[in-house]
Write a protein that holds these residues in place. Structure first.
Motif, short mmCIF file in Angstrom:
data_model
loop_
_atom_site.label_atom_id
_atom_site.label_comp_id
_atom_site.label_asym_id
_atom_site.label_seq_id
_atom_site.Cartn_x
_atom_site.Cartn_y
_atom_site.Cartn_z
N CYS A 136 0.85 -1.18 0.00
CA CYS A 136 0.00 0.00 0.00
C CYS A 136 0.89 1.23 0.00
CB CYS A 136 -0.90 0.00 1.24
SG CYS A 136 -2.17 -1.28 1.21
N LEU A 137 0.79 2.06 -1.04
CA LEU A 137 1.67 3.21 -1.18
C LEU A 137 0.90 4.50 -0.94
CD1 LEU A 137 3.59 2.18 -4.41
CD2 LEU A 137 4.27 1.83 -2.05
N ARG A 138 1.51 5.38 -0.20
CA ARG A 138 0.93 6.71 -0.01
C ARG A 138 2.06 7.73 -0.17
NH1 ARG A 138 -2.22 3.63 3.41
NH2 ARG A 138 -4.46 4.00 3.23
N CYS A 139 1.95 8.59 -1.15
CA CYS A 139 3.00 9.57 -1.40
C CYS A 139 2.88 10.75 -0.43
CB CYS A 139 2.90 10.10 -2.83
SG CYS A 139 3.60 8.99 -4.05
N LYS A 140 4.02 11.21 0.04
CA LYS A 140 4.04 12.44 0.83
C LYS A 140 3.81 13.62 -0.08
CE LYS A 140 7.32 13.00 3.85
NZ LYS A 140 8.66 13.05 4.48
N PRO A 141 3.08 14.60 0.36
CA PRO A 141 2.90 15.80 -0.47
C PRO A 141 4.22 16.53 -0.65
CG PRO A 141 2.04 16.17 1.74
CD PRO A 141 2.37 14.71 1.66
N ILE A 142 4.46 17.05 -1.85
CA ILE A 142 5.68 17.79 -2.13
C ILE A 142 5.65 19.10 -1.34
CG2 ILE A 142 7.06 18.90 -3.92
CD1 ILE A 142 6.97 15.87 -4.11
N PRO A 143 6.71 19.43 -0.62
CA PRO A 143 6.72 20.68 0.15
C PRO A 143 6.71 21.90 -0.77
CG PRO A 143 8.90 19.68 0.16
CD PRO A 143 7.97 18.69 -0.48
N GLU A 144 6.21 22.99 -0.26
CA GLU A 144 6.20 24.22 -1.05
C GLU A 144 7.63 24.71 -1.27
OE1 GLU A 144 4.50 28.83 -0.86
OE2 GLU A 144 3.89 27.36 0.66
N MET A 145 7.95 24.97 -2.53
CA MET A 145 9.28 25.42 -2.88
C MET A 145 9.17 26.65 -3.77
SD MET A 145 11.15 21.79 -3.69
CE MET A 145 12.74 22.58 -3.96
N ASN A 146 10.24 27.44 -3.76
CA ASN A 146 10.31 28.61 -4.62
C ASN A 146 11.48 28.45 -5.59
OD1 ASN A 146 8.22 30.60 -3.51
ND2 ASN A 146 9.31 29.99 -1.66
N TRP A 147 11.61 29.38 -6.52
CA TRP A 147 12.60 29.22 -7.59
C TRP A 147 14.01 29.08 -7.05
CZ3 TRP A 147 16.26 32.95 -7.55
CH2 TRP A 147 15.93 34.20 -7.02
N TRP A 148 14.33 29.74 -5.92
CA TRP A 148 15.70 29.67 -5.40
C TRP A 148 15.98 28.35 -4.69
CZ3 TRP A 148 11.97 33.02 -3.56
CH2 TRP A 148 11.50 32.80 -2.26
N ASN A 149 14.97 27.48 -4.56
CA ASN A 149 15.17 26.16 -3.97
C ASN A 149 15.36 25.07 -5.02
OD1 ASN A 149 12.47 27.25 -1.99
ND2 ASN A 149 14.58 27.25 -1.28
N GLU A 150 15.32 25.43 -6.28
CA GLU A 150 15.30 24.43 -7.34
C GLU A 150 16.65 24.16 -7.97
OE1 GLU A 150 12.38 26.08 -9.94
OE2 GLU A 150 10.69 25.55 -8.63
N GLY A 151 17.71 24.79 -7.47
CA GLY A 151 19.05 24.59 -8.01
C GLY A 151 19.99 25.63 -7.45
N LYS A 187 23.32 24.93 -15.14
CA LYS A 187 22.03 24.61 -14.50
C LYS A 187 21.71 25.57 -13.35
CE LYS A 187 21.86 20.81 -17.03
NZ LYS A 187 20.92 20.66 -18.15
N VAL A 188 22.17 26.81 -13.49
CA VAL A 188 21.96 27.82 -12.46
C VAL A 188 20.51 28.33 -12.50
CG1 VAL A 188 22.57 30.19 -11.82
CG2 VAL A 188 24.37 28.55 -12.39
N LYS A 189 19.91 28.48 -11.33
CA LYS A 189 18.53 28.97 -11.25
C LYS A 189 18.44 30.47 -11.01
CE LYS A 189 16.81 24.97 -11.93
NZ LYS A 189 16.18 24.69 -13.25
N GLY A 190 19.52 31.07 -10.54
CA GLY A 190 19.46 32.51 -10.30
C GLY A 190 20.85 33.11 -10.17
N LEU A 191 20.97 34.38 -10.54
CA LEU A 191 22.19 35.15 -10.39
C LEU A 191 22.03 36.13 -9.23
CD1 LEU A 191 23.12 36.17 -14.06
CD2 LEU A 191 23.90 34.19 -12.76
N VAL A 192 23.04 36.24 -8.40
CA VAL A 192 23.10 37.31 -7.40
C VAL A 192 24.11 38.31 -7.93
CG1 VAL A 192 23.55 37.91 -5.00
CG2 VAL A 192 22.59 35.67 -5.56
N LEU A 221 22.52 28.93 -6.95
CA LEU A 221 22.61 30.35 -7.28
C LEU A 221 24.07 30.67 -7.59
CD1 LEU A 221 20.31 31.99 -4.56
CD2 LEU A 221 19.69 31.06 -6.80
N TYR A 222 24.28 31.71 -8.38
CA TYR A 222 25.61 32.03 -8.90
C TYR A 222 25.87 33.51 -8.66
CZ TYR A 222 29.36 31.72 -12.51
OH TYR A 222 30.55 31.72 -13.21
#
Length: 455
Positions: free
Chosen positions: A51-66, A96-101, A68-69
């Motif tokens: 019996c499988l039950r997936c955990k809900p994906i936590p809320e993430m924003n763009w800076w959590n996806e890869g 594969k950078v998601k954002g520039l600082v 920063l440079y």
């Protein structure tokens, strides 16, 4: 969709190749029959084993996806300033950078607050129209831009020893640049401004939403303990905080404790990991006792967002020009053995960086999985990243001068795991299988292993 033994109901699947990411909470005794609309004559019979039950994906924003440079000095990064940064976006995208600082790039004379113009770009770096052009092209490539508006970035004190005196100009600048399309604001020495009465009104600017993607308020601190950094993160409520921790000069046992303190007390979406920058220098210079790839692996696999300084991806050291990165695209002179060796090593380091960045961006366990410490000693560290039923990742690092054998235990550890990235390709080749129970790691080496969800 018909379920045997229950009241039947139909569901059409319009695409045979839909990834079945929705878990089925069916009992093992139930058979599932699916008639696919793309081929009515085909039925799929599945007997779930658990019996499988997936955990809900936590809320993430763009800076959590890869990663920063950081490009602190745009003129050092490119001869053409802001225009040159735009010209290098294809290269940055390959990482594969998601954002520039970016920056600081505003106008100010060192230590003279009367000259501060946070909404005016220093002509030495470019113009506002060039920044807007950079924003437009970066956004089309899926790269966000964060603007560093630390006021006195060329002076002795980042906030002129009186952060409250420039608070109103800071608020005006935040509103101005966010309206121009930047995706976030970055402030170094955050504790100086976060302790002023004006801070809640600065925060309020970023709490407003109009249904578009979240605008980030980011900051960095230096010289704080893990406990003090944790307190500041709670107090300031910034979206991402860089703490310059863990300190690579400290023993592995202490590094593990620091990570645990920050991880337990905060959502990993607000944890930024960086060991380089404008004041710290390059990653290779900060960690000269161990290969840079070891610390690239550490930063990419800790729970949170890795942040790198321009040049960290190829291992540039203090005093070396960023232009050396662009030389990698041209063939080294065969008669110059030293230059050829350096080019080959930097290319290998960059390829390693890209491979880790790719894994960080697509593997759920590395993106938002749990962090579980498995081993720590004065010179070594190992931890596990896991998320629900996704592939698990085991990270082991040894920056000591001697080999180490790690005795690792955890409830779902298999006998063997697959090598995904390694600094020791001779003994730990990528895609090979290695023993996990007693993991052997040579001096100044690191390895990233993975294994399937055991259920």
């Amino acid at each position: 969709m018909k379920v045997a033994g229950t009241a039947g109901y139909d569901v059409c699947l319009s695409d045979l190749f839909i990834r079945l990411s929705v878990c089925l909470s069916l009992c093992p005794s139930v058979y599932l029959f699916i008639r696919l609309s793309v081929c009515p004559s085909v039925c799929l019979s599945v007997r779930p084993s658990v019996c499988l039950r997936c955990k809900p994906i936590p809320e993430m924003n763009w800076w959590n996806e890869g990663p920063l440079y950081q490009i602190s000095d745009v003129n050092e990064f490119s001869e053409n300033g802001l225009k040159g940064v735009e010209e290098k976006l294809d290269y940055i995208n390959q990482m594969k950078v998601k954002g520039l600082v970016l920056g600081p790039i505003h106008t100010v004379q060192a230590d003279q607050s009367s000259t501060l113009e946070l909404t005016s770009i220093n002509p030495e770096f470019g113009s506002e129209s060039q920044l807007i052009s950079l924003l437009d092209r970066a956004h089309r490539k899926g790269i966000s831009i964060v603007l560093d508006v630390t006021p006195n970035y060329e002076g002795v004190s980042a906030w002129f020893n009186n952060a409250a005196s420039v608070a109103e100009r800071l608020k005006e600048a935040c509103v101005y640049w966010l309206n121009k399309g930047v995706d976030g604001i970055f402030l170094s020495h955050l504790n100086d401004i976060a302790n002023t009465e004006a801070w809640p009104s600065v925060q309020g600017i970023f709490n407003k939403t109009d249904g578009t993607k979240k605008r980030a308020l980011m900051g960095s601190v230096t010289g704080l303990s893990a406990d003090d950094a944790s307190h500041l993160l709670n107090q300031s409520s910034v979206d991402l905080l860089l703490t310059e921790l863990p300190d690579p000069a400290e023993p592995g046992i202490r590094q593990a404790q620091v990570v645990q303190i920050l991880y337990v007390d905060h959502l990993q979406t607000s944890l930024g990991w960086s060991l380089s920058g404008r004041t710290l220098g390059s990653l290779a210079s900060r960690t000269p006792a161990a290969p840079i790839r070891l610390y690239q692996m550490l930063l990419f696999t800790l729970p949170g967002t890795p942040v790198f300084n321009a040049g960290d991806e190829v291992g540039l050291k203090a005093g070396e020009k960023v232009e050396a990165m662009w030389d990698l695209e041209s063939q080294a002179d065969d008669d110059n053995a030293t230059a050829k060796t350096v080019q080959e090593e930097r290319t290998a380091v960059r390829d390693f960086f890209k491979a880790l960045s790719d894994l960080k961006g697509k593997e759920r366990s590395l993106l938002h999985g749990e962090y579980i410490s498995l081993h720590s000693s004065p010179t070594s560290l190992a931890f596990l990243r896991l998320w629900d039923q996704s592939e698990r990742f085991l990270v082991a690092l040894n920056w000591g001068n001697d080999s180490v054998t790690m005795t690792l235990t955890y409830s779902d550890l298999p006998a063997e795991a697959r090598v995904r990235a390694s600094t020791d390709t001779e003994n730990l080749a990528v895609d090979s299988k290695v023993s996990v129970e007693k993991l052997e790691l040579g001096p100044k080496q690191a390895v990233l292993l993975s294994y399937a969800f055991p259920g």
